[in-house]
Design an enzyme around this catalytic site. Structure first.
Site, PDB file in Angstrom:
ATOM      1  CG  ASN A  18      -0.268  -0.067   2.536  1.00  0.00           C
ATOM      2  OD1 ASN A  18       0.750  -0.742   2.690  1.00  0.00           O
ATOM      3  ND2 ASN A  18      -0.816   0.620   3.530  1.00  0.00           N
ATOM      4  CG  ASP A  32       1.739  -2.537  10.950  1.00  0.00           C
ATOM      5  OD1 ASP A  32       2.067  -2.231   9.786  1.00  0.00           O
ATOM      6  OD2 ASP A  32       0.635  -2.236  11.446  1.00  0.00           O
ATOM      7  CG  HIS A  80      -5.711  -3.944   7.718  1.00  0.00           C
ATOM      8  ND1 HIS A  80      -4.735  -3.072   8.162  1.00  0.00           N
ATOM      9  CD2 HIS A  80      -6.860  -3.539   8.319  1.00  0.00           C
ATOM     10  CE1 HIS A  80      -5.276  -2.186   8.981  1.00  0.00           C
ATOM     11  NE2 HIS A  80      -6.566  -2.454   9.091  1.00  0.00           N
TER      12      HIS A  80
END
Length: 414
Positions: A92, A277, A169
């Site tokens: 992303n 993350d 996610h």
């Protein structure tokens, strides 16, 4: 005589043993509890322990149009500084990696520039034809908007068409539209939906950054054979109270109450993967409300500190940051065994130090752990027999290569 011999303590099949590891042509050629002869010998210090190369399966390296936040070079330098021999790059980005042309551009940006090894992700959101021919190492699906905004409006279809390992996610889009604070039920509802799809389609699935006790219980009780999920150090060690004191700790999914944190720790043996993350932002972007916490350079050290505090075992780190990622994603050619690539994380289990973000290699020069004294530190990172980082200094050129991840159609670096 071997090209290189590393002598000292190492973690081997769940036990600490003392001996030597020989390296020839970038691979482990022998492991012995006796002496080995090498043209060059590295002797570990008294409190140092060699582990198989640790892997972070959830990292945002930005680059492209967000080079001010992080680049491939700065992010992978941060990775090896933190003791990671490989990272999984999330797609992303800006622009997102959601078509073949952008994926090839992403691959070129890593080739020859990465200090750690890497696997490259592909974003699936209504683009099944592109996903089927991309040849990515893994596939990422957002069930609701997060950083970047693009998400899957038909999760089952996108999950079904993804040709390789899928990381998800899991937050429910409808709940987030009604309540942008991202309440616990958004995660729980999405996890249930993802599990039902995995059960029906009989496909492997990896659920990212689990933060709630209820979602974790759903996962551990599902008993799906090809299920994995991740928990982050910040969800293990921080709570909603910390965020109230420090708005810089805004992250998706958000930090939860102490009760949830306790459930995560109680179920630590059942958690397959710990991943950072790592989400670098500028201080200005954080002040404007950007979500994400940098973690590459503190992740392993925080876990070593937890070992020293009796919260977990050294074997837990190896299991959740090496063995289980290798098993779930089908990473070939790695491990502490003859014939595998010589990728090692060397830790000093007793060293005390203070977290100073000004010493980071990441462009994100801030940390939730700034000023915290930790016990346990990464002292060396070795990739394919070459010491890349030693005592906080990057001592090698960029030597990282693309991992051989099952399902991506990739066999070695380009």
């Amino acid at each position: 005589m071997h090209e290189l011999v590393i002598e000292g303590r190492f973690f081997y099949f769940g036990k600490l043993i003392k001996g030597g590891i020989a390296v020839d042509e970038k691979k482990i050629s022998a492991i012995s509890t006796g002496s080995l002869k090498g043209e060059r010998t590295v002797r570990l210090r008294r409190k140092e322990i060699l582990l198989p190369g640790l892997i972070d399966t959830h990292v945002h390296l930005r680059d492209f149009e967000e080079r001010k936040k992080e680049t491939v070079e700065s992010g992978t330098m941060a990775a090896v500084h933190g003791g990671l021999t490989a990272v999984f790059d999330m797609p992303n980005t800006r622009p997102p990696v959601d078509d073949g042309k952008t994926f090839r551009k992403r691959l070129r940006s890593f080739t020859g520039r990465a200090y750690s090894n890497y696997a490259l992700g592909f974003l699936v959101a209504g683009n099944c034809s592109e996903a089927m021919k991309a040849g990515a190492d893994f596939y990422k699906i957002f069930m609701a908007p997060s950083t970047g905004g693009l998400y899957s409006e038909n999760f089952e279809e996108d999950y079904s068409c993804s040709p390789g390992a899928v990381s998800v996610h899991a937050e429910d889009a409808d709940i987030l539209k009604a309540d942008p604070t991202r309440p616990p039920e958004a995660e729980v509802k999405a996890v249930r939906r993802a599990l039902n799809a995995a059960r029906r389609l009989k496909k492997p699935i990896n659920i990212c950054h689990i933060s709630t006790g209820e979602a974790l219980r759903e996962l551990v009780n599902s008993r799906l054979p090809r299920l994995s999920f991740e928990v982050t150090p910040h969800h293990l060690l921080l709570t909603k109270k910390d965020y109230r004191r420090n708005p810089m700790l805004k992250v998706y999914p958000p930090l939860r109450p102490e009760a949830d944190r306790r459930v995560l720790w109680k179920n630590l043996p059942r958690i397959p993967i710990i991943a950072s993350d790592h989400a670098p932002h500028t201080i200005e972007d954080k002040a404007a409300g950007a979500a994400g916490i940098p973690g590459l350079e503190t992740e392993v050290a925080l876990l070593l500190d937890a070992v020293n505090r009796g919260l977990m075992e050294l074997g837990d780190i190896v299991e959740k940051m090496h063995s289980n990622p290798v098993r779930f994603f089908g990473i070939a050619g790695v491990g502490l065994r003859p014939g595998a690539w010589a990728d090692f994380t060397v830790v000093d289990i007793g060293r005390e130090w203070v977290v100073k973000p000004e010493d980071f290699y990441s462009k994100a020069r801030w940390s939730p752990w700034e000023g915290r004294r930790l016990r346990g530190k990464v002292s060396r990172t070795v990739i394919r027999g070459e010491v890349v980082m030693e005592d906080d200094e990057i001592v090698s050129k960029a030597v990282g290569v693309r991992l051989d991840v099952e399902g991506g159609g990739h066999k070695g670096d380009l």
